[in-house]
Design an enzyme around this catalytic site. Structure first.
Site, PDB file in Angstrom:
ATOM      1  N   LYS A  82      -4.453  -0.878  15.736  1.00 33.14           N
ATOM      2  CA  LYS A  82      -5.428  -0.168  14.817  1.00 33.14           C
ATOM      3  C   LYS A  82      -6.447   0.498  15.466  1.00 33.14           C
ATOM      4  CE  LYS A  82      -3.126  -1.049  11.168  1.00 33.14           C
ATOM      5  NZ  LYS A  82      -2.399   0.112  10.380  1.00 33.14           N
ATOM      6  N   ASN A 110       1.759   4.859   7.427  1.00 30.25           N
ATOM      7  CA  ASN A 110       1.372   3.696   6.748  1.00 30.25           C
ATOM      8  C   ASN A 110       2.067   2.529   7.277  1.00 30.25           C
ATOM      9  OD1 ASN A 110       0.425   1.724   4.384  1.00 30.25           O
ATOM     10  ND2 ASN A 110       2.588   1.770   4.105  1.00 30.25           N
ATOM     11  N   ASP A 167      11.141   3.795   4.300  1.00 29.73           N
ATOM     12  CA  ASP A 167      10.892   2.351   4.617  1.00 29.73           C
ATOM     13  C   ASP A 167      12.178   1.811   5.289  1.00 29.73           C
ATOM     14  OD1 ASP A 167       8.667   0.223   3.176  1.00 29.73           O
ATOM     15  OD2 ASP A 167      10.600  -0.681   3.994  1.00 29.73           O
ATOM     16  N   ASP A 220      13.506   4.157  11.291  1.00 29.91           N
ATOM     17  CA  ASP A 220      12.694   3.652  12.023  1.00 29.91           C
ATOM     18  C   ASP A 220      11.797   4.527  12.770  1.00 29.91           C
ATOM     19  OD1 ASP A 220      11.190   2.050  14.034  1.00 29.91           O
ATOM     20  OD2 ASP A 220      13.106   1.559  15.141  1.00 29.91           O
ATOM     21  N   ILE A 221      10.350   4.498  12.116  1.00 35.32           N
ATOM     22  CA  ILE A 221       9.633   5.560  12.488  1.00 35.32           C
ATOM     23  C   ILE A 221       8.995   5.339  13.848  1.00 35.32           C
ATOM     24  CG2 ILE A 221       8.961   6.314  10.104  1.00 35.32           C
ATOM     25  CD1 ILE A 221       6.813   3.672  11.822  1.00 35.32           C
ATOM     26  N   TYR A 270      -2.502  -6.489  16.864  1.00 41.74           N
ATOM     27  CA  TYR A 270      -2.777  -5.678  15.544  1.00 41.74           C
ATOM     28  C   TYR A 270      -3.960  -5.029  15.720  1.00 41.74           C
ATOM     29  CZ  TYR A 270      -3.578  -4.803  10.519  1.00 41.74           C
ATOM     30  OH  TYR A 270      -3.811  -4.136   9.435  1.00 41.74           O
ATOM     31  N   LEU A 280       0.861  -1.356   0.086  1.00 40.77           N
ATOM     32  CA  LEU A 280      -0.141  -0.060   0.134  1.00 40.77           C
ATOM     33  C   LEU A 280       0.769   1.250   0.056  1.00 40.77           C
ATOM     34  CD1 LEU A 280      -2.726  -1.180   2.364  1.00 40.77           C
ATOM     35  CD2 LEU A 280      -3.249  -0.515   0.208  1.00 40.77           C
ATOM     36  N   THR A 314      -1.596  -7.284   0.383  1.00 36.46           N
ATOM     37  CA  THR A 314      -0.259  -6.820   0.708  1.00 36.46           C
ATOM     38  C   THR A 314       0.592  -8.070   1.296  1.00 36.46           C
ATOM     39  OG1 THR A 314      -0.849  -6.268   3.076  1.00 36.46           O
ATOM     40  CG2 THR A 314      -1.172  -4.746   1.304  1.00 36.46           C
TER      41      THR A 314
END
Length: 300
Positions: A175, A100, A38, A73-74, A171, A19, A205
């Site tokens: 989310k 994302n 990324d 590394d976000i 997860y 995505l 994905t």
């Protein structure tokens, strides 16, 4: 490359594949200058490589657009700040943040390991917070200096977080937290010219084509509903100055676009005194009967 995002500067996290890759390409097609972030990890978050991000950058440049790669590394607060700083130093500004990045470590609740929980919550939830925190500080300062931005944030939630998904406890929790983060950020940042929304995409994905292989498979002919590129035009509009909504979550699957209604107040019973425990059951059962049934989801 001109369009609804011309001269705007965007960061897209997790943009090396899936995505995120499609989002970066779509934003560039509409004229945005893109920082392609990324970490280049495996599906379960191991390792790192700038290769996937650089490949997307080269694709954008080959089509006449402008882009740079970033391997931060976000979920690391300092690196997230450096990511925002790179966008500003490379292109002079920041207008769009698309959060994302993420990965999965699916597990039933009774088998979930603490390390798996921590890893998923860190990448998804802190990985949204950290870039947004640094971008918000930049936009607030711009507004205070009289340069009120027309900034847009697009977060990535999921049906798993909105309706629940068996076997995805960490997860789904992350989310769901992202959806709540979106609501709060929208309320806090509107005064600075920032609109904050989220998407809940269903697409093919690395995270979905394994556990949901049959549902995600591409058809031999006709419209490929699960192609991740189907989601990106909605992201492009949410990133544009034309976007006039904030604090909303849009679910996208193929050509289906749905406005999620979230946690709204439902049926009510009220007393002018403290409730007695013996009274609660009858009242709650009546409210449940009157209210909307939840929608469990077993997909992405």
């Amino acid at each position: 490359m001109t369009g609804i995002l011309e001269r705007r500067v965007a960061i897209v996290t997790g943009a090396g594949r899936g995505l995120g890759r499609e989002h970066a390409l779509e934003l560039a097609r509409h004229g945005a200058k893109v920082v392609v972030n990324d970490l280049g990890t495996t599906l379960d978050g191991a390792g790192n490589s700038v290769g996937p991000a650089q490949e997307v950058v080269e694709t954008i440049r080959a089509a006449g657009g402008e882009a740079v790669a970033n391997g931060a590394d976000i979920a690391d607060f300092t690196q997230a700040g450096e990511l925002v700083a790179q966008a500003i130093s490379e292109f002079g500004r920041l207008d769009i943040l698309v959060n994302n990045a993420g990965f999965v470590r699916d597990r039933m609740l009774v088998n979930a390991e603490e390390s798996e929980w921590d890893a998923v919550i860190r990448v998804h939830l802190k990985g949204h917070f950290a870039p947004l925190r640094h971008a918000s500080a930049y936009w607030r300062n711009e507004a205070k200096e009289g340069r009120t931005p027309v900034a847009r944030v697009i977060n990535t939630s999921s049906g798993a977080g909105l309706q629940g998904s068996v076997g995805q406890v960490a997860y789904a929790a992350a989310k769901g937290g992202i959806a709540s983060l979106t609501l709060v950020a929208a309320q806090e940042l509107g005064r600075y010219g920032v609109m904050v929304n989220a998407i809940a995409p269903s697409a093919r994905t690395r995270m979905t084509e394994g556990p949901f292989a049959e549902a995600m498979a591409a058809p031999e002919e006709g419209f490929d509903r699960m192609n991740p590129a189907n989601v990106s035009p909605i992201v492009a509009w949410l990133a544009s100055p034309d976007c006039s909504i904030t604090g909303r979550v849009l679910e996208i699957e193929g050509g289906r676009l749905c406005l999620e209604e979230g946690w709204n107040h439902g049926p009510v019973r009220e007393l002018d005194r403290r409730w007695e425990a013996a009274e609660v059951g009858e009242a709650v059962r009546a409210m449940v009967a009157e209210g909307v049934s939840p929608e469990p989801v077993y997909g992405a």
